[in-house]
Design a protein around this motif. Structure first.
Motif, mmCIF file in Angstrom:
data_model
loop_
_atom_site.group_PDB
_atom_site.id
_atom_site.type_symbol
_atom_site.label_atom_id
_atom_site.label_comp_id
_atom_site.label_asym_id
_atom_site.label_seq_id
_atom_site.Cartn_x
_atom_site.Cartn_y
_atom_site.Cartn_z
ATOM 1 N N GLU A 195 -21.800 9.243 77.374
ATOM 2 C CA GLU A 195 -23.151 9.606 76.945
ATOM 3 C C GLU A 195 -24.146 9.459 78.102
ATOM 4 N N LEU A 196 -24.049 8.345 78.828
ATOM 5 C CA LEU A 196 -24.953 8.114 79.952
ATOM 6 C C LEU A 196 -24.714 9.109 81.091
ATOM 7 N N ILE A 197 -23.463 9.446 81.356
ATOM 8 C CA ILE A 197 -23.165 10.432 82.404
ATOM 9 C C ILE A 197 -23.810 11.772 82.053
ATOM 10 N N LYS A 198 -23.634 12.208 80.801
ATOM 11 C CA LYS A 198 -24.214 13.481 80.376
ATOM 12 C C LYS A 198 -25.736 13.451 80.463
ATOM 13 N N GLU A 199 -26.314 12.333 80.078
ATOM 14 C CA GLU A 199 -27.771 12.201 80.037
ATOM 15 C C GLU A 199 -28.403 12.042 81.421
ATOM 16 N N LEU A 200 -27.782 11.244 82.284
ATOM 17 C CA LEU A 200 -28.412 10.869 83.543
ATOM 18 C C LEU A 200 -27.853 11.545 84.794
ATOM 19 N N ALA A 201 -26.590 11.931 84.767
ATOM 20 C CA ALA A 201 -25.940 12.330 86.019
ATOM 21 C C ALA A 201 -25.687 13.820 86.183
ATOM 22 N N ASP A 239 -13.449 13.898 87.254
ATOM 23 C CA ASP A 239 -12.690 14.916 87.975
ATOM 24 C C ASP A 239 -13.334 16.272 87.710
ATOM 25 N N ARG A 240 -13.668 16.968 88.769
ATOM 26 C CA ARG A 240 -14.318 18.278 88.648
ATOM 27 C C ARG A 240 -13.321 19.408 88.359
ATOM 28 N N ASP A 241 -12.034 19.093 88.373
ATOM 29 C CA ASP A 241 -10.973 20.077 88.127
ATOM 30 C C ASP A 241 -11.034 21.221 89.143
ATOM 31 N N THR A 242 -11.126 20.829 90.424
ATOM 32 C CA THR A 242 -11.216 21.813 91.498
ATOM 33 C C THR A 242 -10.098 21.633 92.527
ATOM 34 N N GLY A 243 -9.021 20.979 92.130
ATOM 35 C CA GLY A 243 -7.868 20.854 93.010
ATOM 36 C C GLY A 243 -7.652 19.505 93.652
ATOM 37 N N SER A 244 -8.557 18.558 93.448
ATOM 38 C CA SER A 244 -8.405 17.234 94.063
ATOM 39 C C SER A 244 -7.114 16.547 93.632
ATOM 40 N N LYS A 245 -6.838 16.577 92.354
ATOM 41 C CA LYS A 245 -5.641 15.904 91.820
ATOM 42 C C LYS A 245 -4.384 16.412 92.519
ATOM 43 N N GLU A 246 -4.236 17.713 92.555
ATOM 44 C CA GLU A 246 -3.046 18.318 93.159
ATOM 45 C C GLU A 246 -2.956 17.996 94.651
ATOM 46 N N ARG A 247 -4.082 18.107 95.342
ATOM 47 C CA ARG A 247 -4.087 17.856 96.789
ATOM 48 C C ARG A 247 -3.779 16.390 97.092
ATOM 49 N N ILE A 248 -4.434 15.486 96.397
ATOM 50 C CA ILE A 248 -4.226 14.059 96.658
ATOM 51 C C ILE A 248 -2.796 13.648 96.328
ATOM 52 N N GLU A 249 -2.290 14.090 95.193
ATOM 53 C CA GLU A 249 -0.924 13.728 94.830
ATOM 54 C C GLU A 249 0.087 14.291 95.832
ATOM 55 N N ALA A 250 -0.166 15.504 96.333
ATOM 56 C CA ALA A 250 0.748 16.114 97.309
ATOM 57 C C ALA A 250 0.639 15.447 98.680
ATOM 58 N N PHE A 293 -12.905 10.718 83.219
ATOM 59 C CA PHE A 293 -13.447 11.842 82.472
ATOM 60 C C PHE A 293 -13.188 13.140 83.223
ATOM 61 N N GLY A 294 -12.866 14.184 82.478
ATOM 62 C CA GLY A 294 -12.732 15.510 83.048
ATOM 63 C C GLY A 294 -14.013 16.296 82.827
ATOM 64 N N LYS A 295 -14.177 17.372 83.579
ATOM 65 C CA LYS A 295 -15.422 18.140 83.471
ATOM 66 C C LYS A 295 -15.599 18.723 82.073
ATOM 67 N N ASP A 296 -14.500 19.002 81.379
ATOM 68 C CA ASP A 296 -14.606 19.542 80.029
ATOM 69 C C ASP A 296 -15.265 18.540 79.082
ATOM 70 N N GLU A 297 -14.991 17.241 79.288
ATOM 71 C CA GLU A 297 -15.616 16.212 78.449
ATOM 72 C C GLU A 297 -17.125 16.155 78.662
ATOM 73 N N LEU A 298 -17.571 16.647 79.817
ATOM 74 C CA LEU A 298 -19.002 16.663 80.123
ATOM 75 C C LEU A 298 -19.646 17.971 79.676
ATOM 76 N N GLY A 299 -18.847 18.869 79.109
ATOM 77 C CA GLY A 299 -19.365 20.151 78.661
ATOM 78 C C GLY A 299 -19.622 21.120 79.789
ATOM 79 N N LEU A 300 -18.890 20.945 80.909
ATOM 80 C CA LEU A 300 -19.109 21.802 82.083
ATOM 81 C C LEU A 300 -18.014 22.849 82.218
#
Length: 185
Positions: free
Chosen positions: A12-18, A157-168, A178-185
């Motif tokens: 809630e605070l992330i959506k409201e403030l960030a 996580d902005r879901d822009t490839g960080s997960k895949e790149r870091i894991e590789a 939290f994923g960007k979808d949870e933020l409504g983005l």
């Protein structure tokens, strides 16, 4: 506060403030239609303790065994501090650290500041990640300092490839609260 309640309030605070809408250039150089300014969360009197609790619970739930947590200076600094305080509140000893972009050329000449990470299981933290570059810089610095990086964890996580790149490239799990979808983005 239960972890479920802490997680819900932090979201809630992330959506409201960030979350800021509008065209922005990210640190990666990419353009986005929104910006997630998590310093508005990690440095906030109510949200910072929630960050520590949520991140610690997420890492514990994933079975990540670690004694130190931190990352590239600025974005990761308050995340590591929040996690350290949450752990201490629960009677656990987790030290925070800061990774400079480059090794100092003066003083002790360190790139990783704080309690030693040498021979320790370490989680590299970041507030959010677009390309994974900052987290990978921190992973490299920690490994040069003798730390055993066991995971990378971010608040959003902005879901822009960080997960895949870091894991590789780093060969460690990438976790996010939290994923960007949870933020409504």
């Amino acid at each position: 506060m239960t972890n479920t309640a802490a997680r819900a309030r932090l979201l809630e605070l992330i959506k409201e403030l960030a979350v800021v809408h509008g065209k922005v250039i990210l640190s990666s150089g990419k353009e986005a239609d929104y910006y997630i300014d998590l310093r508005r969360i990690t440095l906030h009197h109510e949200a910072a303790p929630l960050v520590g609790s949520v991140m610690l619970e997420m890492l514990d739930a994933a079975g990540i065994d670690f004694t130190n947590a931190g990352g590239l200076t600025m974005g990761a600094d308050p995340v590591g501090t929040a996690l350290m305080h949450a752990a201490g509140h629960n009677g656990r000893a987790i030290d925070a650290f800061v990774v400079r972009k480059a090794q100092k050329s003066y003083g002790m000449g360190r790139q990783v500041e704080g309690p030693s990470v040498e021979g320790r299981n370490v989680v590299v933290l970041e507030d959010t990640s677009t390309t994974g570059g900052s987290a990978l810089t921190a992973v490299e610095g920690v490994r040069k300092a003798g730390g055993n990086v066991v995971a990378v964890a971010v608040i959003v996580d902005r879901d822009t490839g960080s997960k895949e790149r870091i894991e590789a490239e780093a060969g460690v799990p990438y976790l996010f609260a939290f994923g960007k979808d949870e933020l409504g983005l």
